[in-house]
Design an enzyme around this catalytic site. Sequence first.
Site, PDB file in Angstrom:
ATOM      1  N   ASP A  13       5.799  -4.674  -1.599  1.00 50.26           N
ATOM      2  CA  ASP A  13       5.075  -5.826  -1.046  1.00 50.26           C
ATOM      3  C   ASP A  13       5.671  -6.344   0.253  1.00 50.26           C
ATOM      4  OD1 ASP A  13       3.427  -5.681  -3.290  1.00 50.26           O
ATOM      5  OD2 ASP A  13       4.744  -6.991  -4.456  1.00 50.26           O
ATOM      6  N   LYS A  16       3.507  -3.443   3.948  1.00 49.33           N
ATOM      7  CA  LYS A  16       3.366  -2.069   4.465  1.00 49.33           C
ATOM      8  C   LYS A  16       1.945  -1.825   4.958  1.00 49.33           C
ATOM      9  CE  LYS A  16       4.565  -0.498   0.415  1.00 49.33           C
ATOM     10  NZ  LYS A  16       5.021  -1.742  -0.207  1.00 49.33           N
ATOM     11  N   ALA A  39       0.106   0.108  -6.851  1.00 47.91           N
ATOM     12  CA  ALA A  39       0.261  -0.503  -5.531  1.00 47.91           C
ATOM     13  C   ALA A  39      -0.828  -1.552  -5.298  1.00 47.91           C
ATOM     14  CB  ALA A  39       0.164   0.572  -4.453  1.00 47.91           C
ATOM     15  N   GLY A  40      -0.498  -2.535  -4.463  1.00 47.33           N
ATOM     16  CA  GLY A  40      -1.488  -3.507  -4.017  1.00 47.33           C
ATOM     17  C   GLY A  40      -1.261  -3.705  -2.537  1.00 47.33           C
ATOM     18  N   HIS A  41      -2.131  -3.138  -1.715  1.00 44.67           N
ATOM     19  CA  HIS A  41      -1.925  -3.118  -0.267  1.00 44.67           C
ATOM     20  C   HIS A  41      -2.990  -3.966   0.426  1.00 44.67           C
ATOM     21  CE1 HIS A  41       0.412   0.954  -0.617  1.00 44.67           C
ATOM     22  NE2 HIS A  41       1.057  -0.066  -1.126  1.00 44.67           N
ATOM     23  N   GLN A 219       5.101   1.062  -3.080  1.00 47.25           N
ATOM     24  CA  GLN A 219       6.325   0.452  -3.617  1.00 47.25           C
ATOM     25  C   GLN A 219       7.389   0.304  -2.510  1.00 47.25           C
ATOM     26  OE1 GLN A 219       4.881   3.261  -5.788  1.00 47.25           O
ATOM     27  NE2 GLN A 219       3.606   1.558  -6.325  1.00 47.25           N
ATOM     28  N   THR A 234      10.027   2.199 -10.254  1.00 49.03           N
ATOM     29  CA  THR A 234       8.780   2.876 -10.573  1.00 49.03           C
ATOM     30  C   THR A 234       9.133   4.350 -10.836  1.00 49.03           C
ATOM     31  OG1 THR A 234       6.464   3.135  -9.963  1.00 49.03           O
ATOM     32  CG2 THR A 234       8.100   3.406  -8.155  1.00 49.03           C
ATOM     33  N   ALA A 294      -0.431  -8.588  -5.633  1.00 48.53           N
ATOM     34  CA  ALA A 294      -1.772  -8.163  -5.213  1.00 48.53           C
ATOM     35  C   ALA A 294      -2.423  -7.301  -6.287  1.00 48.53           C
ATOM     36  CB  ALA A 294      -1.684  -7.398  -3.894  1.00 48.53           C
TER      37      ALA A 294
HETATM   38  P1  GDP Z   1       2.299  -4.137   0.678  1.00 44.86           P
HETATM   39  O1  GDP Z   1       2.161  -3.831  -0.765  1.00 44.86           O
HETATM   40  O2  GDP Z   1       3.659  -3.798   1.200  1.00 44.86           O
HETATM   41  O3  GDP Z   1       1.211  -3.553   1.535  1.00 44.86           O
HETATM   42  O4  GDP Z   1       2.196  -5.725   0.803  1.00 44.86           O
HETATM   43  P2  GDP Z   1       1.163  -6.701   0.039  1.00 44.86           P
HETATM   44  O5  GDP Z   1      -0.190  -6.516   0.590  1.00 44.86           O
HETATM   45  O6  GDP Z   1       1.319  -6.569  -1.437  1.00 44.86           O
HETATM   46  O7  GDP Z   1       1.775  -8.131   0.400  1.00 44.86           O
HETATM   47  C1  GDP Z   1       1.879  -8.602   1.699  1.00 44.86           C
HETATM   48  C2  GDP Z   1       1.128  -9.942   1.805  1.00 44.86           C
HETATM   49  O8  GDP Z   1       1.568 -10.638   2.951  1.00 44.86           O
HETATM   50  C3  GDP Z   1      -0.364  -9.775   1.986  1.00 44.86           C
HETATM   51  O9  GDP Z   1      -1.023 -10.845   1.349  1.00 44.86           O
HETATM   52  C4  GDP Z   1      -0.557  -9.857   3.495  1.00 44.86           C
HETATM   53  O10 GDP Z   1      -1.847 -10.297   3.881  1.00 44.86           O
HETATM   54  C5  GDP Z   1       0.484 -10.897   3.847  1.00 44.86           C
HETATM   55  N1  GDP Z   1       1.080 -10.741   5.192  1.00 44.86           N
HETATM   56  C6  GDP Z   1       1.297  -9.608   5.910  1.00 44.86           C
HETATM   57  N2  GDP Z   1       2.012  -9.861   7.030  1.00 44.86           N
HETATM   58  C7  GDP Z   1       2.235 -11.189   7.024  1.00 44.86           C
HETATM   59  C8  GDP Z   1       2.951 -12.061   7.915  1.00 44.86           C
HETATM   60  O11 GDP Z   1       3.540 -11.647   8.904  1.00 44.86           O
HETATM   61  N3  GDP Z   1       2.983 -13.384   7.574  1.00 44.86           N
HETATM   62  C9  GDP Z   1       2.389 -13.877   6.463  1.00 44.86           C
HETATM   63  N4  GDP Z   1       2.489 -15.168   6.222  1.00 44.86           N
HETATM   64  N5  GDP Z   1       1.716 -13.088   5.601  1.00 44.86           N
HETATM   65  C10 GDP Z   1       1.654 -11.763   5.874  1.00 44.86           C
HETATM   66  P1  IMO Z   2       3.289  -1.996  -3.442  1.00 46.28           P
HETATM   67  O1  IMO Z   2       2.896  -0.620  -2.991  1.00 46.28           O
HETATM   68  C1  IMO Z   2       5.845  -4.419  -6.008  1.00 46.28           C
HETATM   69  C2  IMO Z   2       6.992  -2.662  -9.865  1.00 46.28           C
HETATM   70  C3  IMO Z   2       6.432  -3.288 -11.137  1.00 46.28           C
HETATM   71  C4  IMO Z   2       7.581  -3.008 -12.099  1.00 46.28           C
HETATM   72  C5  IMO Z   2       8.066  -1.626 -11.649  1.00 46.28           C
HETATM   73  C6  IMO Z   2       7.519  -0.471 -12.478  1.00 46.28           C
HETATM   74  O2  IMO Z   2       2.176  -2.980  -3.436  1.00 46.28           O
HETATM   75  O3  IMO Z   2       4.504  -2.457  -2.735  1.00 46.28           O
HETATM   76  P2  IMO Z   2       5.113   0.687 -12.560  1.00 46.28           P
HETATM   77  O4  IMO Z   2       3.776   0.109 -12.940  1.00 46.28           O
HETATM   78  O5  IMO Z   2       5.169   1.242 -11.191  1.00 46.28           O
HETATM   79  O6  IMO Z   2       5.638   1.628 -13.599  1.00 46.28           O
HETATM   80  O7  IMO Z   2       6.114  -0.593 -12.616  1.00 46.28           O
HETATM   81  O8  IMO Z   2       7.648  -1.478 -10.310  1.00 46.28           O
HETATM   82  N1  IMO Z   2       5.961  -2.256  -8.877  1.00 46.28           N
HETATM   83  C7  IMO Z   2       5.736  -2.909  -7.731  1.00 46.28           C
HETATM   84  N2  IMO Z   2       6.280  -4.046  -7.238  1.00 46.28           N
HETATM   85  N3  IMO Z   2       4.947  -3.726  -5.284  1.00 46.28           N
HETATM   86  C8  IMO Z   2       4.412  -2.571  -5.754  1.00 46.28           C
HETATM   87  O9  IMO Z   2       3.622  -1.789  -4.994  1.00 46.28           O
HETATM   88  C9  IMO Z   2       4.777  -2.126  -7.039  1.00 46.28           C
HETATM   89  N4  IMO Z   2       4.447  -1.064  -7.804  1.00 46.28           N
HETATM   90  C10 IMO Z   2       5.194  -1.143  -8.910  1.00 46.28           C
HETATM   91  O10 IMO Z   2       6.207  -4.670 -10.974  1.00 46.28           O
HETATM   92  O11 IMO Z   2       8.626  -3.914 -11.886  1.00 46.28           O
HETATM   93 MG    MG Z   3       1.789  -4.801  -2.591  1.00 50.73          MG
END
Ligand code: GDP
Ligand code: IMO
Ligand code: MG
Length: 427
Positions: A13, A16, A39-41, A219, A234, A294
């Site tokens: 998170d 990325k 994943a939650g992107h 991750q 993971t 996410a």
């Molecule tokens: P990922 O899994 O690494 O792709 O990240 P996530 O999408 O799970 O979490 C990143 C969160 O931060 C999302 O809700 C984005 O919209 C938000 N985000 C990304 N860049 C920024 C930033 O520079 N500032 C703030 N405040 N939010 C951001």
């Molecule tokens: P993105 O790509 C944050 C964490 C889970 C748990 C551990 C194992 O959005 O960054 P799993 O279901 O993979 O066997 O769970 O890994 N986890 C994440 N934490 N961001 C993620 O993906 C994750 N994918 C798995 O919360 O602790």
């Molecule tokens: Mg994420």
Amino acid sequence: MPSVVIVGAQWGDEAKAKVVDLFGTESDIVVRSQGGNNAGHTVVIGDNKFVLHLIPCGVLRKGVMSVIGNGVVVDPKHFFEEAADLEKRGVKVTPDRVLLSERAHVIMPWHKLLDTLSNKVGTTGRGIGPCYADKMTRVGLRVVDLLDPKQLRAKVEEALVEKNCLLEHLYKHAPLSADAIVKEFTGYAERLRPFVRDTQLYLAEAEAAGKHILFEAAQGTLLDIDHGTYPYVTSSNAAAFGACGGSGTSPKHIGRVIGVMKAYTTRVGSGPFPTELSGSDGERMRETGQEFGATTGRPRRCGWLDAVAGRYVGRLNAFDGLAVTKIDVLTGLDTLKICTAYKVNGKTVTEFPASLPDLEAAEPVYEEMPGWTEDISKARKLSDLPAAARAYLKRIEKFMAAPVIIVSVGPERDQTIRVERAERKKS
Ligand code: GDP
Ligand code: IMO
Ligand code: MG
């Protein structure tokens, strides 16, 4: 044309997806090579917020091919749900835009059930661990098997001998029916068939033709199965090297590795987190940074940056550049803390421990830096940032042993500072 790998430098998170989306303008192909719909992107485009789980973020850019590589674990039902969701919002998910490796492993109903029934590390419950476990014990079902009716039936029946025994006797759960599963997955097979390709061949040909290939890791490095905070990890290689095995790309063809690092640290699920902030400080970070999962909506645990972990992650990935994200979230804090060492049972430790008890006992030793109060969400050049924010970035560069090339000051595409080489030298 050398490929670029985008990697999470913490526990996931790190934003990325925003960085992958930024690189999308200069990429022909975006590849996922590990993980699954755990994943939650998130990508924010104007008023639209897209959250992708399995389908690479490249799908949001016209003219970009998205590839789900052999190292990904694929839940077909989820694939069609995510695709339908995207289609409803005007994003085409068609075989001329998304390809799926015939060698990717398939998440089956027993994987999801077992993940939920035996969840000891706070997984996302998506069946990821049990699916990778079956891959490693060589009883998994791949996409190519799913497309072959004889293989599908034989593999489902064989798997259920063991899985139903576990379900019934260990977990006191009703057994699964092979007939029902074969019927359901035969339906998916026909719908998946047009997307399925030898993606290793596709990527090798694209590479030879000079296409720009971008790898979107899921991750983060500290969740990597080999190098993360085992067993709270993971089940795949989330660090840069996962891109090679998970897509069939030679390390020779990887040109650059970009690390994505949040300006503070978060973690979802259980496991050691030495710089975690409890109480109101952690809550403030969670609220300001909107740190809620996410994928599962769980509140993310929040804390300070950790240079002990950072040095380790930097060394593992040998980053060519860093994207530091969410630095806007730190605005208004008087003092910022960076952990430079741990105290473990009275001893000072500067290398990231392998031992879980040591990591759990680790007490952070902090250095402090001054914060800033200016709104930085409109900064578009490094020089728009207050001196304290620039000093903080410099400090990150030092322990990560890589230059900051992108700074993200908000979720939107344009809330981005691209640091030019000349500007970097000046700052
Ligand atoms: P990922 O899994 O690494 O792709 O990240 P996530 O999408 O799970 O979490 C990143 C969160 O931060 C999302 O809700 C984005 O919209 C938000 N985000 C990304 N860049 C920024 C930033 O520079 N500032 C703030 N405040 N939010 C951001
Ligand atoms: P993105 O790509 C944050 C964490 C889970 C748990 C551990 C194992 O959005 O960054 P799993 O279901 O993979 O066997 O769970 O890994 N986890 C994440 N934490 N961001 C993620 O993906 C994750 N994918 C798995 O919360 O602790
Ligand atoms: Mg994420």
